[in-house]
Enzyme design. Sequence first.
Site, PDB file in Angstrom:
ATOM      1  N   ARG A   1      13.358   0.198  -9.068  1.00 56.06           N
ATOM      2  CA  ARG A   1      11.973  -0.216  -9.312  1.00 56.06           C
ATOM      3  C   ARG A   1      11.658  -0.153 -10.797  1.00 56.06           C
ATOM      4  O   ARG A   1      12.154   0.709 -11.528  1.00 56.06           O
ATOM      5  CB  ARG A   1      10.999   0.709  -8.555  1.00 56.06           C
ATOM      6  CG  ARG A   1      11.246   0.805  -7.064  1.00 56.06           C
ATOM      7  CD  ARG A   1      11.055  -0.525  -6.350  1.00 56.06           C
ATOM      8  NE  ARG A   1       9.723  -1.082  -6.533  1.00 56.06           N
ATOM      9  CZ  ARG A   1       8.666  -0.792  -5.766  1.00 56.06           C
ATOM     10  NH1 ARG A   1       8.800   0.037  -4.761  1.00 56.06           N
ATOM     11  NH2 ARG A   1       7.500  -1.335  -6.002  1.00 56.06           N
TER      12      ARG A   1
ATOM     13  N   ARG B   1       2.219 -11.396   3.365  1.00 54.99           N
ATOM     14  CA  ARG B   1       3.649 -11.539   3.066  1.00 54.99           C
ATOM     15  C   ARG B   1       4.547 -11.088   4.216  1.00 54.99           C
ATOM     16  O   ARG B   1       5.763 -11.166   4.086  1.00 54.99           O
ATOM     17  CB  ARG B   1       3.984 -10.795   1.764  1.00 54.99           C
ATOM     18  CG  ARG B   1       3.366 -11.498   0.547  1.00 54.99           C
ATOM     19  CD  ARG B   1       3.751 -10.846  -0.756  1.00 54.99           C
ATOM     20  NE  ARG B   1       5.188 -10.832  -0.999  1.00 54.99           N
ATOM     21  CZ  ARG B   1       5.765 -10.266  -2.059  1.00 54.99           C
ATOM     22  NH1 ARG B   1       5.014  -9.676  -2.967  1.00 54.99           N
ATOM     23  NH2 ARG B   1       7.063 -10.296  -2.204  1.00 54.99           N
TER      24      ARG B   1
ATOM     25  N   PRO C   1       0.823  -1.213   0.000  1.00 51.92           N
ATOM     26  CA  PRO C   1       0.000   0.000   0.000  1.00 51.92           C
ATOM     27  C   PRO C   1       0.861   1.268   0.000  1.00 51.92           C
ATOM     28  O   PRO C   1       1.906   1.296   0.627  1.00 51.92           O
ATOM     29  CB  PRO C   1      -0.781  -0.105   1.313  1.00 51.92           C
ATOM     30  CG  PRO C   1      -0.418  -1.401   1.928  1.00 51.92           C
ATOM     31  CD  PRO C   1       0.817  -1.885   1.279  1.00 51.92           C
ATOM     32  N   GLU C   2       0.412   2.265  -0.742  1.00 52.07           N
ATOM     33  CA  GLU C   2       1.106   3.540  -0.759  1.00 52.07           C
ATOM     34  C   GLU C   2       0.321   4.549   0.090  1.00 52.07           C
ATOM     35  O   GLU C   2      -0.602   4.178   0.810  1.00 52.07           O
ATOM     36  CB  GLU C   2       1.289   4.014  -2.209  1.00 52.07           C
ATOM     37  CG  GLU C   2       2.138   3.015  -3.029  1.00 52.07           C
ATOM     38  CD  GLU C   2       2.562   3.533  -4.384  1.00 52.07           C
ATOM     39  OE1 GLU C   2       2.667   4.757  -4.543  1.00 52.07           O
ATOM     40  OE2 GLU C   2       2.790   2.709  -5.282  1.00 52.07           O
TER      41      GLU C   2
END
Length: 266
Positions: A256, A128, A2-3
Amino acid sequence: MPELPEVETYRRVADGALGRTIVDVDSPDAWFLKGGTTAEDLSATLVGSQFCGTRRIGKLLLLDVAPLAGAAVSPVVGIRFGMTGTLLVDGIDGVGPLLYGPSRRDPSWERWRVALDGGGTLVVHDPRRLGGVTLDPETSDLGPDALDIGVAALAGALCGSSAPLKARLLDQSKVAGIGNLIADETLWRASLSPLRSSVALTSTEVRRLHRHLRATLTDLMARGGSHRGDLIDERHPGGICPKDGSPLARATVGGRTTWWCPTHQA
Ligand SMILES: [Zn+2]
């Protein structure tokens, strides 16, 4: 993921736990406790108290705890959500399935659980296990929050480095809260190449970046998440720019996978 938009949603969800007495804290996964925090610390600090405020710096959620009798300082619980973490209060998360996480819930993925008076819960669910819970987390290593940062502070965050612009934006010690998808969406909207040297931006370009950063974050929060950008559906081989139809370029920038339009992003 999540950002920032997701964590801001979690912060609002966590508001639902404010003022409710904490009756139990279950920290079943020692790996999930960071910064030397122990399950005993969390239970001793929280049980019998209440959460009294919620804050967010970038992707770090902060829950203020009302000090127990005799304590002078208000403790703080910091929660990070990694790639697949969600926060639920009374079973409701407010975000829905995450892009890179399983859509189902599994009790074995509950990394931290706070029981509230009357039967409610605050739960961190993270398949995770890349997130974590910290008591009194260090926050001095985070830059200004991406939603609140001013133009001058953004210029300060970018200057002094010839690193690619995108790498600088992802550096949480410079600006807190920008993840991979938001960086690409913002730079695409601002017509700036992710490969540009940070220090080489003109003041006009910094102002343009600042305007688009705030607008992108606000827009994505309104749309329901960092994966709701205009560029997202074209992040694949053969993807084209939604503005001008040019083939998108892909490279690894700042560690990224990065997509951008070489035609209009300069
Ligand atoms: Zn384009």
